[in-house]
Scaffold this active site. Structure first.
Site, PDB file in Angstrom:
ATOM      1  N   ASP A 249       0.849  -1.197   0.000  1.00 51.87           N
ATOM      2  CA  ASP A 249       0.000   0.000   0.000  1.00 51.87           C
ATOM      3  C   ASP A 249       0.881   1.242   0.000  1.00 51.87           C
ATOM      4  O   ASP A 249       2.036   1.188   0.453  1.00 51.87           O
ATOM      5  CB  ASP A 249      -0.875   0.035   1.257  1.00 51.87           C
ATOM      6  CG  ASP A 249      -1.789  -1.187   1.347  1.00 51.87           C
ATOM      7  OD1 ASP A 249      -2.093  -1.776   0.294  1.00 51.87           O
ATOM      8  OD2 ASP A 249      -2.176  -1.534   2.479  1.00 51.87           O
TER       9      ASP A 249
HETATM   10  N1  URA Z   1      -1.112  -6.001   3.873  1.00 56.37           N
HETATM   11  C1  URA Z   1      -1.615  -4.756   3.851  1.00 56.37           C
HETATM   12  O1  URA Z   1      -2.680  -4.507   4.417  1.00 56.37           O
HETATM   13  N2  URA Z   1      -0.931  -3.808   3.184  1.00 56.37           N
HETATM   14  C2  URA Z   1       0.240  -4.016   2.567  1.00 56.37           C
HETATM   15  O2  URA Z   1       0.825  -3.088   2.003  1.00 56.37           O
HETATM   16  C3  URA Z   1       0.769  -5.324   2.606  1.00 56.37           C
HETATM   17  C4  URA Z   1       0.074  -6.303   3.260  1.00 56.37           C
END
Ligand code: URA
Length: 240
Positions: free
Chosen positions: A106
């Site tokens: 993310d």
């Molecule tokens: N899980 C998440 O919620 N975000 C990420 O970036 C990676 C794994």
């Protein structure tokens, strides 16, 4: 060992079109193994060849295997929309070589991100059949409790998922931090699992992928490095 003309070598390494590479060479901006070369037809054995462009040293690499310590507020998407893309943190040539992130983090997740232009490697690392474990350090809004850990290990049901998703391992680091290992790579998985278990993820860092830990790479946020052949090999064997 196969030989290639210098213009083709530069093009294969992402320095631009053949025409532009020939111009660079003719302008005297390229040296090979320490010697200036201004004839683009000159051919060299490519394997491990050392060269400089505008004085900057490079080595011929058939494929690129990179690790980045991703900072927050960068997107992994190839067409980022709200934040700059992670490719901004790498040399421009790597974009020309079609380097992509191996899976996604993310925009607000930090930590270990692999990037490559080797489709087979990207597939091996992201295929759901391979179960490559990824280790995350999550900071939670509410205190970490034995019940939270139990729920994450037992499995939580997320919207749009056929069955419950469970963590491979889940350990309290301190009262607001959790180390969680996942085998899958579903969208927002850690954040959604924590929410489904009644908590909230305040920040998230990926600290390892299979045998490769962020700590072992010694990268500051925003820094990247080439992976050694042995590191690529160890990753390829993970979960296979
Ligand atoms: N899980 C998440 O919620 N975000 C990420 O970036 C990676 C794994």
């Amino acid at each position: 060992m196969s030989k290639m003309s210098l213009d083709r070598i530069l093009q294969s390494q992402g320095f631009g079109s053949r025409k532009y590479c020939r111009e660079l060479i003719a302008a005297g901006e390229v040296s090979v193994e320490g010697q200036p070369v201004d004839a683009w037809k000159t051919a060299f054995p490519t394997e491990g060849l050392q060269f400089t462009v505008f004085g900057e040293p490079w080595q011929v690499r058939t494929h690129l295997y990179l690790a980045l310590n991703k900072p927050a507020d960068f997107e992994c998407s190839r067409k980022p929309s709200h934040h700059p893309g992670v490719m901004r943190l790498l040399p421009e040539q790597f974009g020309w070589r079609d380097v992509q992130s191996v899976g996604r983090l993310d925009h607000d997740t930090t930590g270990l991100l692999l990037l490559s232009d080797d489709g087979a490697f990207i597939h091996a690392m992201t295929s759901p059949r391979r179960h490559v474990p990824k280790v995350y350090l999550a900071t939670t809004a509410a205190p970490v409790s034995p019940q939270l850990i139990e729920q994450l290990l037992h499995g939580v049901q997320l919207h749009d998922e056929a069955g419950p998703l469970r963590a491979l391992s889940c350990q309290e680091v301190d009262e607001s931090r959790l180390e969680i290992i996942l085998e899958q790579g579903k969208y927002h998985q850690v954040r959604r699992m924590l929410a489904a278990a009644g908590n909230h993820c305040v920040s998230l860092q990926r600290i390892a992928i299979g045998p490769l830990s962020l700590a072992s790479l010694g990268l500051d946020e925003g820094e990247w490095c080439y992976l050694e052949a042995s590191q690529v090999e160890a990753l390829m064997q993970t979960g296979a």
